[in-house]
Design a protein around this motif. Structure first.
Motif, short mmCIF file in Angstrom:
data_model
loop_
_atom_site.label_atom_id
_atom_site.label_comp_id
_atom_site.label_asym_id
_atom_site.label_seq_id
_atom_site.Cartn_x
_atom_site.Cartn_y
_atom_site.Cartn_z
N ARG A 121 -84.94 38.06 -39.61
CA ARG A 121 -83.95 38.25 -40.66
C ARG A 121 -83.94 39.69 -41.16
NH1 ARG A 121 -84.62 34.77 -45.51
NH2 ARG A 121 -82.37 35.18 -45.77
N ASP A 122 -82.76 40.18 -41.51
CA ASP A 122 -82.63 41.55 -42.01
C ASP A 122 -83.21 41.71 -43.41
OD1 ASP A 122 -81.31 42.28 -39.69
OD2 ASP A 122 -79.32 41.80 -40.50
N MET A 128 -81.77 32.15 -47.87
CA MET A 128 -80.83 31.96 -46.77
C MET A 128 -79.57 31.25 -47.26
SD MET A 128 -81.37 30.19 -43.03
CE MET A 128 -82.48 31.51 -42.54
N THR A 129 -78.43 31.70 -46.75
CA THR A 129 -77.14 31.10 -47.08
C THR A 129 -76.58 30.38 -45.85
OG1 THR A 129 -75.88 33.06 -46.43
CG2 THR A 129 -76.68 32.96 -48.72
N ASP A 131 -73.68 30.91 -44.47
CA ASP A 131 -73.06 31.89 -43.57
C ASP A 131 -74.10 32.54 -42.66
OD1 ASP A 131 -70.54 31.40 -44.50
OD2 ASP A 131 -70.54 33.05 -45.94
N GLU A 132 -75.26 32.88 -43.23
CA GLU A 132 -76.31 33.48 -42.41
C GLU A 132 -76.83 32.48 -41.39
OE1 GLU A 132 -80.74 35.62 -42.77
OE2 GLU A 132 -79.81 34.69 -44.53
N ARG A 135 -74.48 32.25 -38.49
CA ARG A 135 -74.61 33.38 -37.56
C ARG A 135 -75.82 33.22 -36.66
NH1 ARG A 135 -73.12 36.25 -42.28
NH2 ARG A 135 -75.30 36.82 -42.68
#
Length: 434
Positions: A121-122, A128-129, A131-132, A135
């Motif tokens: 993870r960045d 965490m969401t 959308d993430e 992806r």
């Protein structure tokens, strides 16, 4: 449970599956090498609000020798005609004509495997969401698709083969090594996602879609048959130990491995019941229909339709069963990947009616070459073993009826999960399908 039933009812209504005055129902279509099998399944809740499928009608039509090859459609018009007869028989028995359903897919080039992707993870401290997570799932799925394209192209000898995703399911999700069922809101640096995927060449998938279109059937889903069979039992019966599932069809044998509560992978072998019939054709100089009748009679322990010594017949079938077992052994070894295998083997499919196959699996030699802790227990599945699906037709009594019932079971639970991981998976699947 009530939410799951509402989702299914909405899906059936949206697809136009319910005709005026009819109870909600769907079709499960198993387009096999030897038979096209169709079920009409009424959908109702039980006393506890669980979704229950009741088979109100069942139909079966034998396929011609050139209509299917190793589980794949080779003559669309002929297969459509066979499926239409099976569906017509099921409709007449049920008194219902649902226009939506699921169709099973199998064959040598249908690849089912569990892939594990590890993503850094960045921003580890950030929760965490969805959308993430979406992806991350799309990235893992893209890598899995690229790997499937390479493997199928190598096995088929056709470069740039158009490969599509058939089925996908989340097997396990971990954050920094910690298993989670819903990752939303968790923080951490590393996400590990294990996903089961079934891929198939577009030419194979397109043929089944053409069959459905010509039958006027709105597809709720195309389901990998080995996955359906491997997930058809009640989770309480299967437990965490898992099992090996062997589905012997007319043209292929499908093997699926389930361990730790999730499906680890599937393998297909182009050796099924028709291979045993061809062996009898060559050994006893019979026509294919006469050899098929002889094989079926031997499995039913009845009078033989040919003047052939029963001992010679048993020896011939046992010899071919030994060849079949070596292929199954190789597939199980490949799926095991050196890890300990579950101690149970479940057997189903029309080809599994042959007592020689059961005897081969109950033999004392083959399992010693594999990472079993002890000799596995072999049990033939019956239609009554399929969870959440009841038979009111009275026609589903043999091992070959397990697969269409397993497809019906999958139809009842499609899109049933509402976890964030499953929602993200559905988004990824929609983007990778037609």
């Amino acid at each position: 449970m009530q939410e799951r039933l509402s989702q299914l009812m909405e899906r059936l209504t949206r697809s136009g599956a319910r005709r005026s005055g009819e109870p909600p129902a769907l079709v499960a279509l198993d387009v096999g090498t030897e038979f096209a099998k169709a079920l009409v399944v009424a959908v109702t809740p039980d006393a506890e609000g669980r979704v229950i499928g009741t088979v109100r009608g069942a139909g079966r039509q034998r396929q011609g020798l050139t209509h299917m090859q190793s589980g794949t459609v080779s003559d669309i018009d002929a297969v459509v005609a066979n499926c239409a007869r099976a569906l017509g028989e099921a409709h007449a028995m049920a008194g219902l004509r649902p226009t939506a359903g699921v169709i099973g897919i199998a064959g040598e080039l249908v690849k089912g495997t569990t892939s594990t992707g590890v993503i850094r993870r960045d921003d580890p401290p950030a929760p965490m969401t969805e959308d993430e997570l979406a992806r991350i799932v799309e990235q893992v799925q893209a890598d899995a698709l690229a790997d499937a394209e390479r493997r199928i192209a190598w096995e088929s000898g056709v470069e740039r083969l158009d490969v599509r995703l058939v089925h996908a399911a989340v097997v396990e999700l971990k954050i920094d090594g910690y298993p989670v069922s819903n990752p939303i809101g968790f923080t951490g640096a590393q996400v590990e996602l294990a996903v089961f995927n079934a891929f198939a060449p577009m030419v194979h998938l397109g043929a089944l879609q053409s069959v459905a279109n010509q039958l006027g059937l709105e597809l709720l889903g195309v389901i990998a048959e080995p996955y359906a069979v491997a997930t058809c039992l009640d989770p309480g019966e299967l437990g965490d130990a898992g099992a090996v599932f062997v589905d012997v069809g007319g043209g292929t044998t499908d093997v699926a491995l389930v361990r730790h509560g999730g499906i680890a992978g599937t393998k297909m072998l182009a050796l099924g019941g028709r291979a045993f019939t061809r062996g009898l054709v060559e050994r006893f100089a019979l026509s294919f229909p006469r050899a098929e009748a002889l094989k079926v009679a031997s499995g039913e322990a009845g009078d033989l339709p040919e003047p052939i010594d029963p001992a010679a017949l048993d020896a011939a079938l046992s010899e071919d069963a030994a060849v079949w077992l070596r292929g199954v052994e190789l597939m199980i070894a490949d799926l095991a990947a050196g890890e300990l295998l579950p101690g149970r083997v479940y057997l189903c499919g029309g080809g599994a009616q042959l007592p020689q196959l059961v005897a081969a699996l109950n033999g004392d030699g083959w399992w010693r070459h594999l990472p079993f802790a002890r000799q596995p227990q072999v049990r033939a599945l019956a239609p009554a073993d399929v969870a959440g699906v009841l038979d009111a037709s009275g026609r589903l009594t043999t091992r070959q009826d397990v697969t269409p019932m397993a497809l019906a079971h999958q139809a009842l639970i499609l899109d049933a999960s509402t976890t964030a991981a499953e929602r993200a998976m559905r988004r990824a699947v929609r983007s990778m399908r037609l």
